[in-house]
Design a protein around this motif. Structure first.
Motif, PDB file in Angstrom:
ATOM      1  N   LEU A 168      92.691 -11.757-149.073  1.00 19.83           N
ATOM      2  CA  LEU A 168      91.275 -11.659-149.425  1.00 19.83           C
ATOM      3  C   LEU A 168      90.559 -11.124-148.196  1.00 19.83           C
ATOM      4  N   VAL A 169      89.761 -10.089-148.384  1.00 19.67           N
ATOM      5  CA  VAL A 169      89.078  -9.474-147.249  1.00 19.67           C
ATOM      6  C   VAL A 169      87.580  -9.445-147.522  1.00 19.67           C
ATOM      7  N   GLU A 170      86.835 -10.183-146.683  1.00 18.38           N
ATOM      8  CA  GLU A 170      85.380 -10.209-146.831  1.00 18.38           C
ATOM      9  C   GLU A 170      84.744  -9.089-146.009  1.00 18.38           C
ATOM     10  N   SER A 171      83.587  -8.679-146.435  1.00 23.38           N
ATOM     11  CA  SER A 171      82.797  -7.704-145.687  1.00 23.38           C
ATOM     12  C   SER A 171      81.336  -7.854-146.078  1.00 23.38           C
ATOM     13  N   GLY A 172      80.459  -7.247-145.267  1.00 22.75           N
ATOM     14  CA  GLY A 172      79.051  -7.229-145.606  1.00 22.75           C
ATOM     15  C   GLY A 172      78.167  -8.141-144.786  1.00 22.75           C
ATOM     16  N   GLY A 173      78.754  -8.909-143.890  1.00 17.43           N
ATOM     17  CA  GLY A 173      77.946  -9.786-143.062  1.00 17.43           C
ATOM     18  C   GLY A 173      77.111  -9.004-142.059  1.00 17.43           C
ATOM     19  N   GLY A 174      76.192  -9.712-141.403  1.00 17.82           N
ATOM     20  CA  GLY A 174      75.361  -9.050-140.410  1.00 17.82           C
ATOM     21  C   GLY A 174      74.206  -9.917-139.985  1.00 17.82           C
ATOM     22  N   LEU A 175      73.295  -9.298-139.240  1.00 19.73           N
ATOM     23  CA  LEU A 175      72.090  -9.965-138.736  1.00 19.73           C
ATOM     24  C   LEU A 175      70.892  -9.478-139.540  1.00 19.73           C
ATOM     25  N   VAL A 176      70.181 -10.421-140.139  1.00 17.61           N
ATOM     26  CA  VAL A 176      68.998 -10.096-140.931  1.00 17.61           C
ATOM     27  C   VAL A 176      67.872 -11.052-140.565  1.00 17.61           C
TER      28      VAL A 176
ATOM     29  N   TRP B 148      83.064 -19.090-152.835  1.00 17.43           N
ATOM     30  CA  TRP B 148      82.450 -18.755-151.537  1.00 17.43           C
ATOM     31  C   TRP B 148      82.127 -20.053-150.816  1.00 17.43           C
ATOM     32  N   PHE B 149      82.481 -20.090-149.558  1.00 12.62           N
ATOM     33  CA  PHE B 149      82.199 -21.220-148.694  1.00 12.62           C
ATOM     34  C   PHE B 149      81.515 -20.690-147.442  1.00 12.62           C
ATOM     35  N   ARG B 150      80.914 -21.601-146.677  1.00 12.92           N
ATOM     36  CA  ARG B 150      80.330 -21.191-145.404  1.00 12.92           C
ATOM     37  C   ARG B 150      80.457 -22.320-144.387  1.00 12.92           C
ATOM     38  N   GLN B 151      80.496 -21.922-143.127  1.00  9.89           N
ATOM     39  CA  GLN B 151      80.574 -22.898-142.059  1.00  9.89           C
ATOM     40  C   GLN B 151      79.481 -22.595-141.039  1.00  9.89           C
ATOM     41  N   PRO B 152      78.398 -23.381-141.059  1.00  9.11           N
ATOM     42  CA  PRO B 152      77.321 -23.194-140.083  1.00  9.11           C
ATOM     43  C   PRO B 152      77.810 -23.574-138.686  1.00  9.11           C
ATOM     44  N   PRO B 153      77.152 -23.108-137.652  1.00 13.12           N
ATOM     45  CA  PRO B 153      77.558 -23.439-136.286  1.00 13.12           C
ATOM     46  C   PRO B 153      77.587 -24.946-136.061  1.00 13.12           C
TER      47      PRO B 153
ATOM     48  N   GLU C  45      68.693 -21.355-141.982  1.00 16.18           N
ATOM     49  CA  GLU C  45      69.748 -22.349-142.233  1.00 16.18           C
ATOM     50  C   GLU C  45      70.907 -21.783-143.051  1.00 16.18           C
ATOM     51  N   ASP C  46      70.796 -20.559-143.517  1.00  8.78           N
ATOM     52  CA  ASP C  46      71.915 -19.889-144.176  1.00  8.78           C
ATOM     53  C   ASP C  46      72.869 -19.256-143.157  1.00  8.78           C
ATOM     54  N   THR C  47      72.497 -19.300-141.893  1.00  7.82           N
ATOM     55  CA  THR C  47      73.359 -18.752-140.841  1.00  7.82           C
ATOM     56  C   THR C  47      74.693 -19.483-140.824  1.00  7.82           C
ATOM     57  N   ALA C  48      75.783 -18.726-140.938  1.00  8.22           N
ATOM     58  CA  ALA C  48      77.119 -19.322-141.018  1.00  8.22           C
ATOM     59  C   ALA C  48      78.164 -18.219-141.066  1.00  8.22           C
ATOM     60  N   VAL C  49      79.409 -18.627-140.909  1.00  8.84           N
ATOM     61  CA  VAL C  49      80.525 -17.753-141.247  1.00  8.84           C
ATOM     62  C   VAL C  49      80.823 -17.999-142.720  1.00  8.84           C
ATOM     63  N   TYR C  50      80.833 -16.942-143.498  1.00 10.78           N
ATOM     64  CA  TYR C  50      81.058 -17.043-144.934  1.00 10.78           C
ATOM     65  C   TYR C  50      82.495 -16.657-145.265  1.00 10.78           C
ATOM     66  N   TYR C  51      83.120 -17.491-146.099  1.00  9.01           N
ATOM     67  CA  TYR C  51      84.508 -17.293-146.477  1.00  9.01           C
ATOM     68  C   TYR C  51      84.641 -17.139-147.986  1.00  9.01           C
ATOM     69  N   CYS C  52      85.553 -16.294-148.362  1.00 11.42           N
ATOM     70  CA  CYS C  52      85.949 -16.150-149.758  1.00 11.42           C
ATOM     71  C   CYS C  52      87.264 -16.917-149.940  1.00 11.42           C
TER      72      CYS C  52
ATOM     73  N   THR D 156      83.244 -13.765-142.627  1.00  8.23           N
ATOM     74  CA  THR D 156      82.299 -12.764-142.142  1.00  8.23           C
ATOM     75  C   THR D 156      81.021 -13.480-141.704  1.00  8.23           C
ATOM     76  N   GLN D 157      80.496 -13.077-140.553  1.00 10.48           N
ATOM     77  CA  GLN D 157      79.343 -13.762-139.962  1.00 10.48           C
ATOM     78  C   GLN D 157      78.047 -13.283-140.602  1.00 10.48           C
ATOM     79  N   VAL D 158      77.216 -14.240-140.969  1.00  7.92           N
ATOM     80  CA  VAL D 158      75.861 -13.959-141.430  1.00  7.92           C
ATOM     81  C   VAL D 158      74.901 -14.709-140.517  1.00  7.92           C
TER      82      VAL D 158
END
Length: 117
Positions: A4-12, A36-41, A89-96, A111-113
């Motif tokens: 599984l390969v994620e893409s599309g993250g970035g700084l917004v 979809w999962f995420r891990q905040p700092p 608060e949505d800032t996190a690494v997002y995983y598929c 992928t980092q958001v």
């Protein structure tokens, strides 16, 4: 090997939108549940939402319901996470992830958001 390969993250900025993609290496996932999962700092990984590939039925965590939408494109073996009205608060690494039903057996690299205020 299944991948599984994620893409599309970035700084917004807060209030912006972003769309993440998760491309699956095999059509086997057409019978799976995709998540979809995420891990905040500094925090544990948390569930964001999931979609049953065969039916398109989606389920969301309360924290993102109404702002995030999960969809899939079977022709491209790809699952999407559309994120609107982003908050810091949505800032996190997002995983598929992919599950045949009992457990999340396959994971992407993440992928980092980052959402600035």
């Amino acid at each position: 090997q299944v991948q599984l390969v994620e893409s599309g993250g970035g700084l917004v900025q807060a209030g912006d939108s972003l769309r993440l993609s998760c491309e699956a290496s095999e059509r086997t996932f057409s019978t799976y549940i995709m998540g979809w999962f995420r891990q905040p700092p500094g925090k544990d990984r948390e569930f964001v939402g999931s979609i049953t590939w065969s039916t398109g039925n989606a389920y969301y965590a309360a924290s993102v319901k109404g702002r995030f939408t999960i969809s899939r494109d079977s022709a491209k073996n790809t699952v999407f996470l559309q994120m609107n009205s982003l908050k810091p608060e949505d800032t996190a690494v997002y995983y598929c992830a992919a599950s045949p039903g009992a457990s999340w057996d396959h994971w992407g690299q993440g992928t980092q958001v980052t959402v600035s205020s």
